[in-house]
Design a protein around this motif. Sequence first.
Motif, PDB file in Angstrom:
ATOM      1  N   ARG A  60       0.753  -1.643   0.201  1.00 37.94           N
ATOM      2  CA  ARG A  60      -0.022  -0.018  -0.028  1.00 37.94           C
ATOM      3  C   ARG A  60       1.607   1.369  -0.236  1.00 37.94           C
ATOM      4  O   ARG A  60       0.239   1.974  -0.665  1.00 37.94           O
ATOM      5  CB  ARG A  60      -0.761  -0.143   1.568  1.00 37.94           C
ATOM      6  CG  ARG A  60      -1.508   1.067   1.507  1.00 37.94           C
ATOM      7  CD  ARG A  60      -2.682   1.025   2.528  1.00 37.94           C
ATOM      8  NE  ARG A  60      -3.339   0.336   2.792  1.00 37.94           N
ATOM      9  CZ  ARG A  60      -4.707  -0.218   1.839  1.00 37.94           C
ATOM     10  NH1 ARG A  60      -5.798   1.255   0.599  1.00 37.94           N
ATOM     11  NH2 ARG A  60      -5.357  -1.174   1.643  1.00 37.94           N
ATOM     12  N   ARG A  61       1.950   1.288   0.748  1.00 34.38           N
ATOM     13  CA  ARG A  61       2.891   2.501   0.998  1.00 34.38           C
ATOM     14  C   ARG A  61       3.353   2.700  -0.498  1.00 34.38           C
ATOM     15  O   ARG A  61       3.778   3.451  -0.628  1.00 34.38           O
ATOM     16  CB  ARG A  61       3.671   1.918   1.705  1.00 34.38           C
ATOM     17  CG  ARG A  61       4.564   3.565   2.230  1.00 34.38           C
ATOM     18  CD  ARG A  61       5.729   3.222   3.844  1.00 34.38           C
ATOM     19  NE  ARG A  61       6.086   2.606   3.669  1.00 34.38           N
ATOM     20  CZ  ARG A  61       7.102   2.544   3.781  1.00 34.38           C
ATOM     21  NH1 ARG A  61       8.066   3.477   3.082  1.00 34.38           N
ATOM     22  NH2 ARG A  61       8.174   1.718   4.151  1.00 34.38           N
ATOM     23  N   TRP A  69       2.936   1.690  -3.856  1.00 30.33           N
ATOM     24  CA  TRP A  69       2.672   2.598  -4.261  1.00 30.33           C
ATOM     25  C   TRP A  69       1.609   3.877  -3.841  1.00 30.33           C
ATOM     26  O   TRP A  69       1.783   4.862  -5.018  1.00 30.33           O
ATOM     27  CB  TRP A  69       0.894   1.744  -4.708  1.00 30.33           C
ATOM     28  CG  TRP A  69       1.270   0.314  -5.761  1.00 30.33           C
ATOM     29  CD1 TRP A  69       0.908  -1.231  -5.178  1.00 30.33           C
ATOM     30  CD2 TRP A  69       1.850   0.475  -6.481  1.00 30.33           C
ATOM     31  NE1 TRP A  69       1.980  -1.550  -5.876  1.00 30.33           N
ATOM     32  CE2 TRP A  69       2.397  -1.270  -7.400  1.00 30.33           C
ATOM     33  CE3 TRP A  69       1.968   0.747  -7.755  1.00 30.33           C
ATOM     34  CZ2 TRP A  69       2.781  -1.425  -8.179  1.00 30.33           C
ATOM     35  CZ3 TRP A  69       2.701   0.569  -9.011  1.00 30.33           C
ATOM     36  CH2 TRP A  69       2.918  -0.716  -9.063  1.00 30.33           C
ATOM     37  N   SER A  70       1.095   3.957  -2.650  1.00 32.82           N
ATOM     38  CA  SER A  70       1.307   5.385  -2.005  1.00 32.82           C
ATOM     39  C   SER A  70       1.974   6.720  -2.772  1.00 32.82           C
ATOM     40  O   SER A  70       1.796   7.644  -2.779  1.00 32.82           O
ATOM     41  CB  SER A  70       0.602   5.218  -0.684  1.00 32.82           C
ATOM     42  OG  SER A  70       0.132   6.711  -0.430  1.00 32.82           O
ATOM     43  N   GLU A  71       3.618   5.967  -2.033  1.00 40.22           N
ATOM     44  CA  GLU A  71       4.490   6.741  -2.945  1.00 40.22           C
ATOM     45  C   GLU A  71       5.002   7.224  -3.928  1.00 40.22           C
ATOM     46  O   GLU A  71       4.761   8.481  -4.209  1.00 40.22           O
ATOM     47  CB  GLU A  71       5.392   5.918  -2.049  1.00 40.22           C
ATOM     48  CG  GLU A  71       5.559   6.386  -0.254  1.00 40.22           C
ATOM     49  CD  GLU A  71       6.819   6.022   0.205  1.00 40.22           C
ATOM     50  OE1 GLU A  71       8.260   5.342  -0.481  1.00 40.22           O
ATOM     51  OE2 GLU A  71       6.980   5.591   1.568  1.00 40.22           O
ATOM     52  N   GLY A 100       2.217   7.405  -6.226  1.00 42.32           N
ATOM     53  CA  GLY A 100       1.559   8.222  -6.298  1.00 42.32           C
ATOM     54  C   GLY A 100       1.656   9.911  -6.515  1.00 42.32           C
ATOM     55  O   GLY A 100       1.556  10.701  -6.825  1.00 42.32           O
ATOM     56  N   LEU A 101       2.242   9.470  -5.089  1.00 41.03           N
ATOM     57  CA  LEU A 101       2.510  11.458  -4.631  1.00 41.03           C
ATOM     58  C   LEU A 101       3.740  11.685  -5.048  1.00 41.03           C
ATOM     59  O   LEU A 101       3.270  13.414  -5.478  1.00 41.03           O
ATOM     60  CB  LEU A 101       3.472  11.124  -2.664  1.00 41.03           C
ATOM     61  CG  LEU A 101       2.432  10.799  -1.732  1.00 41.03           C
ATOM     62  CD1 LEU A 101       3.084  10.406  -0.378  1.00 41.03           C
ATOM     63  CD2 LEU A 101       0.558  12.075  -1.516  1.00 41.03           C
ATOM     64  N   TRP A 150      -3.364  -2.431  -8.314  1.00 47.41           N
ATOM     65  CA  TRP A 150      -3.179  -1.180  -7.032  1.00 47.41           C
ATOM     66  C   TRP A 150      -2.628  -0.726  -8.431  1.00 47.41           C
ATOM     67  O   TRP A 150      -3.136   1.352  -8.462  1.00 47.41           O
ATOM     68  CB  TRP A 150      -1.958  -1.797  -6.672  1.00 47.41           C
ATOM     69  CG  TRP A 150      -1.633  -2.258  -5.395  1.00 47.41           C
ATOM     70  CD1 TRP A 150      -0.975  -3.212  -5.386  1.00 47.41           C
ATOM     71  CD2 TRP A 150      -2.462  -1.558  -3.763  1.00 47.41           C
ATOM     72  NE1 TRP A 150      -1.780  -4.119  -3.960  1.00 47.41           N
ATOM     73  CE2 TRP A 150      -2.364  -2.622  -3.036  1.00 47.41           C
ATOM     74  CE3 TRP A 150      -2.849  -0.276  -3.845  1.00 47.41           C
ATOM     75  CZ2 TRP A 150      -2.301  -2.291  -1.250  1.00 47.41           C
ATOM     76  CZ3 TRP A 150      -2.587  -0.293  -2.659  1.00 47.41           C
ATOM     77  CH2 TRP A 150      -2.948  -1.061  -1.974  1.00 47.41           C
ATOM     78  N   LEU A 177      -4.251   3.370  -9.099  1.00 45.76           N
ATOM     79  CA  LEU A 177      -2.678   4.676  -8.801  1.00 45.76           C
ATOM     80  C   LEU A 177      -3.053   5.460 -10.069  1.00 45.76           C
ATOM     81  O   LEU A 177      -3.555   7.034 -11.013  1.00 45.76           O
ATOM     82  CB  LEU A 177      -1.905   3.800  -9.681  1.00 45.76           C
ATOM     83  CG  LEU A 177      -0.149   4.976  -9.533  1.00 45.76           C
ATOM     84  CD1 LEU A 177      -0.149   5.754  -8.487  1.00 45.76           C
ATOM     85  CD2 LEU A 177       1.410   4.102 -10.255  1.00 45.76           C
ATOM     86  N   ASN A 210      -5.996   7.698  -9.705  1.00 41.93           N
ATOM     87  CA  ASN A 210      -6.395   8.852  -9.096  1.00 41.93           C
ATOM     88  C   ASN A 210      -5.267  10.224  -9.399  1.00 41.93           C
ATOM     89  O   ASN A 210      -4.962  10.982  -9.280  1.00 41.93           O
ATOM     90  CB  ASN A 210      -5.270   8.503  -7.398  1.00 41.93           C
ATOM     91  CG  ASN A 210      -6.197   7.562  -5.858  1.00 41.93           C
ATOM     92  OD1 ASN A 210      -7.642   7.770  -6.664  1.00 41.93           O
ATOM     93  ND2 ASN A 210      -5.530   6.792  -5.535  1.00 41.93           N
ATOM     94  N   ASN A 211      -4.256   9.049 -10.604  1.00 42.41           N
ATOM     95  CA  ASN A 211      -3.489  10.002 -11.470  1.00 42.41           C
ATOM     96  C   ASN A 211      -4.415  10.285 -13.172  1.00 42.41           C
ATOM     97  O   ASN A 211      -3.276   9.812 -13.801  1.00 42.41           O
ATOM     98  CB  ASN A 211      -2.351  10.050 -11.112  1.00 42.41           C
ATOM     99  CG  ASN A 211      -2.025  10.262  -8.890  1.00 42.41           C
ATOM    100  OD1 ASN A 211      -0.981  10.760  -9.641  1.00 42.41           O
ATOM    101  ND2 ASN A 211      -2.278   8.274  -8.923  1.00 42.41           N
TER     102      ASN A 211
END
Length: 233
Positions: free
Chosen positions: A96-97, A99-101, A103-104, A129, A133, A136-137
């Motif tokens: 989770r982190r 793929w979150s990173e 995205g950030l 994921w 991603l 969200n983008n």
Amino acid sequence: MKKQLSKEAYKKRLNDIRNVRKEMAKRDVDSLHVKLQRGNSKTGANCYTVSLLPVIDCANCKQCSRDCYDVKSDMIYKTVKEDRARNSVIHEKDPRRFWSEIGLQIQANFVEYLRLNVGGDLNDDDFYWVSALAENNPKCHILFFTKNYSGINKFLKKGSFPSNVHPIMSAWKGMEIDNPNQLPESHVLYENGETTAPEYGAYYCKGNCSKCAYEGSGCWNLKKGESVIFKYH
């Protein structure tokens, strides 16, 4: 003439990669972070990349591991091995982190084109994921090649990717590709002229992902049933 690694050289290279990853895993993984890489001579300046480790993070590479360009040509550099090992341990411990990173960093760097896994591959869960991603983008186009045929087929039975995801199934000599959804495919042209590409033809890689993205051509624009072909390297 380009050749695959000998069994001895391959074993030594793979052991080295595993040792680098083992040392990375001893660190405080929660303090490590994923880093997107700016484009290089192959992807071009406008196409960022983020990769895992070859072979170790591949679901299906028995036929191609000793031929792997990433193992032969990239896993000789200390910084590359460490960057990939860092991504690998984060991806395993906390996807989770991971793929979150990504995205950030897409948002922080205004990334319009991202190529996943110049080395390594997606596991079964990663396809979900990647889909999230992309959702969200929506202004970032995401390209990946995969030999995890079963994993992507399972995902596509349940859903589909957003239009800004460009999935390509990677074919290899001696590997039976399972592509019921007619996803675009990549094929290899060997030095002796042998190829896995279909007889009706394929798009020939120009060697710069950013150029094709700008032109709206190549891998970014492949339709169902179409193919791209690369020289063996």
